[in-house]
Design a protein around this motif. Structure first.
Motif, mmCIF file in Angstrom:
data_model
loop_
_atom_site.group_PDB
_atom_site.id
_atom_site.type_symbol
_atom_site.label_atom_id
_atom_site.label_comp_id
_atom_site.label_asym_id
_atom_site.label_seq_id
_atom_site.Cartn_x
_atom_site.Cartn_y
_atom_site.Cartn_z
ATOM 1 N N LEU A 1 94.908 18.912 20.538
ATOM 2 C CA LEU A 1 94.035 18.371 21.592
ATOM 3 C C LEU A 1 92.716 19.144 21.689
ATOM 4 N N GLY A 2 92.171 19.470 20.551
ATOM 5 C CA GLY A 2 90.873 20.161 20.503
ATOM 6 C C GLY A 2 90.960 21.660 20.774
ATOM 7 N N VAL A 3 92.166 22.198 20.854
ATOM 8 C CA VAL A 3 92.321 23.631 21.154
ATOM 9 C C VAL A 3 92.762 24.393 19.904
ATOM 10 N N ILE A 4 91.972 25.392 19.523
ATOM 11 C CA ILE A 4 92.319 26.229 18.370
ATOM 12 C C ILE A 4 92.913 27.537 18.907
ATOM 13 N N PRO A 5 94.143 27.877 18.501
ATOM 14 C CA PRO A 5 94.731 29.120 19.022
ATOM 15 C C PRO A 5 93.916 30.354 18.640
ATOM 16 N N ASN A 6 93.650 31.188 19.628
ATOM 17 C CA ASN A 6 92.865 32.402 19.405
ATOM 18 C C ASN A 6 93.840 33.546 19.096
ATOM 19 N N ILE A 7 94.215 33.651 17.830
ATOM 20 C CA ILE A 7 95.264 34.583 17.410
ATOM 21 C C ILE A 7 94.902 36.045 17.668
ATOM 22 N N VAL A 8 93.624 36.374 17.528
ATOM 23 C CA VAL A 8 93.197 37.768 17.736
ATOM 24 C C VAL A 8 93.450 38.185 19.187
ATOM 25 N N LEU A 9 93.014 37.347 20.122
ATOM 26 C CA LEU A 9 93.198 37.675 21.542
ATOM 27 C C LEU A 9 94.675 37.615 21.933
ATOM 28 N N ILE A 10 95.380 36.621 21.401
ATOM 29 C CA ILE A 10 96.810 36.474 21.720
ATOM 30 C C ILE A 10 97.587 37.720 21.296
ATOM 31 N N LEU A 11 97.316 38.188 20.086
ATOM 32 C CA LEU A 11 98.029 39.363 19.582
ATOM 33 C C LEU A 11 97.615 40.637 20.323
ATOM 34 N N ALA A 12 96.348 40.738 20.623
ATOM 35 C CA ALA A 12 95.861 41.917 21.356
ATOM 36 C C ALA A 12 96.508 41.981 22.742
ATOM 37 N N VAL A 13 96.621 40.831 23.406
ATOM 38 C CA VAL A 13 97.246 40.787 24.732
ATOM 39 C C VAL A 13 98.737 41.143 24.622
ATOM 40 N N ALA A 14 99.403 40.631 23.567
ATOM 41 C CA ALA A 14 100.824 40.953 23.354
ATOM 42 C C ALA A 14 101.005 42.465 23.210
ATOM 43 N N LEU A 15 100.059 43.103 22.525
ATOM 44 C CA LEU A 15 100.137 44.561 22.342
ATOM 45 C C LEU A 15 99.902 45.301 23.654
ATOM 46 N N VAL A 16 98.984 44.790 24.473
ATOM 47 C CA VAL A 16 98.728 45.418 25.781
ATOM 48 C C VAL A 16 99.981 45.318 26.648
#
Lengths: 158, 260
Positions: free
Chosen positions: A28-43
């Motif tokens: 639906l026009g949304v590209i997953p932002n893997i860099v931010l997702i992974l960084a948040v998971a690490l936080v």
């Protein structure tokens, strides 16, 4: 030195995955932002140093491939990561899956609002959709990387 | 302090990059970046697109059968129209030659380019192609696919260029509604393609073709964009506004052509 090179290679690999693979998973026009997702998971797992490294290195490289002004992407990512580290340390020491989803939602609402500000467009319904889909991706990646990224406290206890 | 040495170096790069970006000094770095990722992106285009299109087709099989039937009917109608148009075109060309006109469309040169990068967020609709300054590309040139306008050249580097797609919020192209002859501005954005600022006295009909008007001089006139799908202007507005449907699935393209 080898450790540093490995870390740099990891960031480059992550950016390549974002640019080559995840660009194709547009829902639906949304590209997953893997860099931010992974960084948040690490936080969330209290691995702040790695989170900042991935956030800074990854978004710096993505900035090179972005049509926006160089540094804009990195700046937004870093502000959000520092804010998140402060909030998690102070208020949410061990988040549940539900809290993790809420954290992702909050992170992406902030990120998207910053983004709308950068591109000078009024936020629309797309923002809600984007944040929800990104948060779902966040939960999926958070669960998938559960064994790879152990909680800092868990390692210390063991 | 030693622990944060690399962090400080990256922050310095960031600050320097932020300030020198408008001068274009980062162009070589961007060009190298695009060149480095291009083999991976091209490989990804073929492998991932193959897998995704297989599943996509599987889910859409019923719809495709119906669409196929409709297309066959439309094709037959178009063939009959084409024969009439071919006659008209022949007649038109003879008349043009007699009048000494030069058909401007025939002067268009198309340069094929491979897409080597896409924007990292759904909000920005941009692509990167493997042709740049050395191939004669200049900013604001039109980019087409299957005869339809898909974007314009934004930034040109030595061997690569950034293209702003017509669906991007930044895109603004002067257009013409082919049947009603109304002029307007084609705008991209999250709400889809819209043509704005069409004078009120223009009787717009649904499904009429939208083409480039050539105003402004950067994009040649007569390039197809899509069809009018709906008139969305409200009462009391001083201009009309319509939504436009492009038949091209712009974001999934592998190749494009730059009009030089």
């Amino acid at each position: 030195m080898i450790k540093i090179i490995l870390r740099i290679l990891l960031v480059i690999l992550l950016v390549l995955i974002q640019l080559v693979l995840f660009n194709k998973f547009m829902i639906l026009g949304v590209i997953p932002n893997i860099v931010l997702i992974l960084a948040v998971a690490l936080v969330i797992r209290s691995r702040n140093e790695y989170a900042l490294m991935i956030g800074l290195g990854g978004s710096l490289l993505l900035d090179l491939g972005s049509p926006l002004r160089f540094g804009a992407y990195t700046l937004v990512t870093m502000i959000i990561l520092f804010l998140l580290i402060y909030l998690i340390n102070k208020y949410i020491p061990i988040p549940s899956y539900f809290t993790t989803f809420i954290i992702y939602l909050g992170v992406f609402i902030c990120f998207d609002l910053f983004f709308f500000l950068l591109i000078k467009e009024i936020p629309s319904w797309q923002l809600i959709l984007d944040c929800l889909i990104q948060s779902l991706w966040g939960i999926v990646i958070f669960v998938l990387t559960q064994d790879l990224i152990k909680n800092k406290e868990e390692i210390e206890v063991n | 302090m030693k622990k944060y040495r690399y962090l400080i170096i990256i922050i310095i790069i960031l600050i320097v990059g932020f300030f020198i970006f408008p001068s274009g000094a980062l162009s070589p770095a961007k060009n190298i970046f695009y060149k480095t990722i291009s083999p991976f992106t091209v490989a990804g285009n073929y492998s991932v697109n193959g897998v995704t299109s297989f599943f996509k087709n599987l889910f859409q099989l019923g719809g495709i059968a119906k669409q196929n039937q409709a297309l066959i009917t439309e094709n037959l109608e178009l063939q009959s129209k084409l024969s009439v148009l071919a006659e008209a075109q022949h007649e038109n060309e003879v008349l043009k030659k007699e009048l000494g006109f030069v058909a401007s469309q025939n002067n268009l040169k198309l340069l094929p380019a491979t897409i080597i990068g896409r924007s990292t967020t759904g909000y920005l609709r941009t692509i990167v192609i493997d042709k740049g300054e050395k191939d004669g590309l200049k900013p604001n040139q039109a980019v087409v696919s299957q005869g339809y306008l898909v974007g314009t050249v934004k930034n040109v580097y030595f061997t690569s260029s950034e293209i702003t797609l017509i669906t991007d919020y930044n895109s603004l192209i002067p257009v013409l509604l082919q049947s009603s002859r109304g002029t307007g501005l084609l705008r991209g954005g999250l709400g889809g393609l819209t043509v704005e600022e069409i004078p009120l006295n223009i009787p717009i009909s649904k499904d009429e073709q939208v083409i480039t008007s050539g105003l402004g001089g950067d994009i040649p006139s007569g390039i197809l964009i899509g069809k009018v799908s709906d008139v969305i202007s409200k009462e009391g507005e001083i201009f009309q506004k319509v939504t436009v449907n492009s038949p091209i699935q712009i974001y999934y393209l592998k190749f494009v052509f730059v009009v030089i």
